[in-house]
Design a protein around this motif. Structure first.
Motif, short mmCIF file in Angstrom:
data_model
loop_
_atom_site.label_atom_id
_atom_site.label_comp_id
_atom_site.label_asym_id
_atom_site.label_seq_id
_atom_site.Cartn_x
_atom_site.Cartn_y
_atom_site.Cartn_z
N LEU A 1 -31.53 3.13 -18.86
CA LEU A 1 -32.06 2.76 -17.75
C LEU A 1 -31.07 1.90 -16.88
N ASN A 2 -30.24 1.04 -17.57
CA ASN A 2 -29.11 0.53 -16.92
C ASN A 2 -28.00 1.61 -16.15
N PHE A 3 -27.51 1.47 -14.79
CA PHE A 3 -26.74 2.34 -14.42
C PHE A 3 -27.31 3.86 -14.01
N THR A 4 -28.49 3.58 -14.01
CA THR A 4 -29.09 4.92 -13.59
C THR A 4 -29.90 4.71 -12.28
N PHE A 5 -30.27 5.92 -11.55
CA PHE A 5 -31.09 5.79 -10.40
C PHE A 5 -32.85 5.32 -10.84
N SER A 6 -33.41 5.66 -11.94
CA SER A 6 -34.48 5.21 -12.43
C SER A 6 -34.37 3.63 -12.82
N GLY A 7 -33.35 3.34 -13.29
CA GLY A 7 -33.15 1.91 -13.53
C GLY A 7 -33.14 0.94 -12.21
N ILE A 8 -32.44 1.28 -11.18
CA ILE A 8 -32.56 0.61 -9.95
C ILE A 8 -33.86 0.63 -9.26
N LEU A 9 -34.56 1.92 -9.33
CA LEU A 9 -35.75 2.11 -8.76
C LEU A 9 -36.86 0.93 -9.63
N LEU A 10 -36.79 1.04 -10.77
CA LEU A 10 -37.67 0.19 -11.72
C LEU A 10 -37.15 -1.47 -11.10
N ALA A 11 -36.09 -1.80 -11.07
CA ALA A 11 -35.71 -3.13 -10.41
C ALA A 11 -36.15 -3.37 -9.09
N SER A 12 -36.05 -2.46 -8.36
CA SER A 12 -36.55 -2.18 -7.03
C SER A 12 -38.09 -2.78 -6.73
N LEU A 13 -38.80 -1.87 -7.65
CA LEU A 13 -40.14 -2.30 -7.67
C LEU A 13 -40.43 -3.61 -7.94
N ILE A 14 -39.77 -4.11 -8.93
CA ILE A 14 -39.91 -5.71 -9.26
C ILE A 14 -39.54 -6.79 -8.21
N ALA A 15 -38.50 -6.44 -7.64
CA ALA A 15 -37.77 -7.22 -6.56
C ALA A 15 -38.67 -7.13 -5.41
N ASN A 16 -39.28 -6.12 -5.21
CA ASN A 16 -40.22 -5.98 -3.64
C ASN A 16 -41.85 -6.29 -4.00
N LEU A 17 -42.04 -6.77 -5.08
CA LEU A 17 -43.55 -6.94 -5.24
C LEU A 17 -44.05 -7.97 -4.38
N PRO A 18 -43.45 -9.17 -3.98
CA PRO A 18 -44.10 -10.05 -3.01
C PRO A 18 -44.10 -9.31 -1.62
N PHE A 19 -42.99 -8.50 -1.14
CA PHE A 19 -43.03 -7.96 0.17
C PHE A 19 -44.21 -6.92 0.29
N ALA A 20 -44.72 -6.23 -1.02
CA ALA A 20 -45.54 -5.16 -0.80
C ALA A 20 -47.05 -5.82 -0.96
N ILE A 21 -47.13 -6.92 -1.83
CA ILE A 21 -48.49 -7.30 -2.03
C ILE A 21 -48.95 -8.38 -1.04
N GLN A 22 -48.28 -9.37 -0.61
CA GLN A 22 -48.49 -10.52 0.08
C GLN A 22 -49.03 -10.02 1.58
N PRO A 23 -48.57 -9.09 2.32
CA PRO A 23 -49.13 -8.96 3.50
C PRO A 23 -50.28 -8.28 3.46
N ILE A 24 -50.48 -7.46 2.44
CA ILE A 24 -51.98 -6.85 2.24
C ILE A 24 -52.96 -7.74 1.65
N GLN A 25 -52.67 -8.71 1.09
CA GLN A 25 -53.49 -9.60 0.41
C GLN A 25 -54.00 -10.65 1.66
N ARG A 26 -53.12 -11.05 2.53
CA ARG A 26 -53.51 -11.86 3.51
C ARG A 26 -54.48 -10.69 4.47
N ALA A 27 -54.31 -9.57 4.72
CA ALA A 27 -55.18 -8.77 5.67
C ALA A 27 -56.61 -8.77 4.94
N PHE A 28 -56.46 -8.52 3.47
CA PHE A 28 -57.95 -8.47 2.90
C PHE A 28 -58.53 -9.88 2.89
N GLU A 29 -57.74 -10.96 3.00
CA GLU A 29 -58.44 -12.25 2.94
C GLU A 29 -59.03 -12.56 4.35
N ASN A 30 -58.68 -11.63 5.18
CA ASN A 30 -59.15 -11.83 6.58
C ASN A 30 -60.53 -10.93 6.99
#
Lengths: 255, 222
Positions: free
Chosen positions: B83-112
């Motif tokens: 996984l290290n030094f591959t595109f799949s690796g950075i994609l997986l890392a990117s999915l984790i690093a972006n969790l708050p950006f993907a979830i929080q706006p949607i959560q706020r919207a559903f709360e409303n």
């Protein structure tokens, strides 16, 4: 929906730059190796992907399985360590001996003196006593060979402790030169091969540091077990006279 | 301009959005509507990449992605590669690093979305799925759009995590943000300036589009 899925699959399966071998090279080779690779490509038609960085980082990445096919280290100990740990099949070959230089921004300070190359450091220390902080740049001695050499030079001159509040560390020697030529810096101890490059010679003044002031910078390269035909050809090409001449033009000793 | 790096960046950002969108909708809705023990911990974990230094996240991922680590060896047994030094690796890392950006706006919207609106739909004979598709989704749409745009723009700009896990390999893991760093290292300030300007433009356009759309929607409804 099915079309969307298909589009996604195509997107994922898109080829990722297959073919050209990836070369990991010490950042002091930035200009010399770019020119060598260009010449090699002209002659053979094969392209190469050059990755520049600190040798210590590449040594770690190769041990972790990074897909480099050829590794040009700025310090032979990293290549030897990879061999001892079984990550490469042989000890590779020496391709150049690097030199350390003192570089400073052009025209801002008294010009460097070939007979006293560390004058800039002494002046920066004197300026600190007057309340003026002029920075001294070196590469990180933790993983950059030119940083280790710079540390040795300062230690042997008895200037390591006194320069402590002045030192700034670059991640590699290329970044270090950037620091050395910045507004806040008095100068820095960097790779001679970088200051000789045309884009930088007009921005900097420099002087060579005597080779006896530090452990020699033997630069060694090695093929990794993943090396294909092109990487092997480039490895052989780098050992021939034409490549050696390019290295000499950038201030390396190749004897 | 480093077109290869740009295409790696765009592919990474596009795929990150694609994979995170369903996860974001599902987790965002769950966190907004459900009450369960440990919800606070869940929300904290989702928000963690926001405050964690990228080097810390990158360091842990680098370790977990190694061939000897559980995650890395599992991946290797399925795909045959690391996984290290591959595109799949950075994609997986990117999915984790972006969790708050993907979830929080949607959560706020559903709360409303008012609970009684959902209940009214069920009383009117709509199934939970129909309620979700025909009542909730149109209401939370701006939130989803924000999530996608933030994830996209943030992925384009992500540097530390990608550099540590990816190793800046041309055509595979060298994104535009890293290519800019490399150009600066190579003393090619013009090249760095051109790429920086492009990244600035893309980011601003993405965000402007979203806030513009979301703003007009608020204005129409108000």
């Amino acid at each position: 929906m099915r079309i969307l899925l298909l589009a996604c699959l195509l997107f994922i399966a898109a080829p990722v730059f297959a073919g050209a071998p990836i070369i990991a090279a010490a950042s002091n080779l930035q200009f010399a190796l770019e020119e060598s690779a260009e010449r090699f490509t002209q002659q053979t038609g094969h392209t190469l992907r050059l990755n520049f960085g600190s040798s210590g980082n590449f040594r770690r990445q190769i041990a972790q399985g990074a897909p480099f096919e050829l590794f040009l280290s700025a310090n032979e100990s990293f290549v030897k360590a990879l061999y001892q740990e079984g990550h490469v099949d042989n000890e590779g070959v020496l391709y150049a001996r690097g030199r350390l230089a003192w570089a400073q921004p052009k025209g801002k300070y008294p010009p460097p003196d070939p007979h006293a190359p560390l004058n800039g450091v002494h002046e920066a220390i004197a300026a600190l006593d007057e309340g003026l902080r002029q920075r001294i740049a070196i590469a990180s001695p933790e993983h950059a060979p030119y940083g280790v050499a710079a540390q040795e030079v300062l230690q042997n001159a008895g200037l390591w402790e006194t320069t402590e509040p002045l030192r700034i560390q670059g991640e590699n020697v290329s970044q270090t030169l950037q620091f050395a030529l910045s507004d806040d810096a008095r100068g820095g101890l960097v790779a001679y091969s970088l200051v000789l490059a045309s884009t930088l010679s007009e921005r900097s003044e420099f002087v060579l540091i005597p080779e006896t002031w530090h452990t020699p910078l033997y630069q060694r390269m090695v093929l990794t077990p993943q090396a294909g035909d092109v990487a092997q050809a480039f490895y052989a090409w780098l050992q021939q006279a034409e490549a050696q001449t390019i290295f000499q033009q950038y201030g390396f000793n190749t004897d | 301009m480093d077109w290869t790096a740009l295409s790696v960046s765009l592919r990474l950002a596009g795929l990150t959005c694609l994979f995170l969108l369903p996860i974001g909708v599902w987790l965002g809705r769950t966190l907004a509507t459900a009450h369960f023990r440990g919800k606070g911990l869940c929300e904290a974990l989702v928000a963690l990449p926001l405050v964690l230094p990228p080097t810390v996240l990158g360091f842990y991922l680098l370790q977990q992605f190694g061939r000897d680590a559980p995650l890395g060896s599992m991946w290797a047994s399925f795909t045959g590669g690391g996984l290290n030094f591959t595109f799949s690796g950075i994609l997986l890392a990117s999915l984790i690093a972006n969790l708050p950006f993907a979830i929080q706006p949607i959560q706020r919207a559903f709360e409303n979305v008012p609970t009684n609106l959902r209940e009214a739909a069920w009383c009117s004979g709509l199934s939970p799925w129909q309620t979700f598709l025909r009542i909730e989704l149109p209401l939370v749409w701006p939130g989803i759009l924000s999530a996608v745009a933030l994830t996209f723009a943030h992925t384009l700009g992500e540097f530390g995590v990608i550099l540590m896990v990816g190793g800046a390999i041309d055509g595979e893991t060298r994104t535009l943000a890293i290519a800019i760093y490399d150009r600066v290292q190579a003393f090619d300030e013009q090249g760095a300036a051109r790429m920086s300007a492009l990244l600035l433009l893309v980011s601003l356009t993405t965000l402007g589009l979203v806030y513009g759309l979301a703003g007009r929607r608020r204005w129409v409804r108000g």
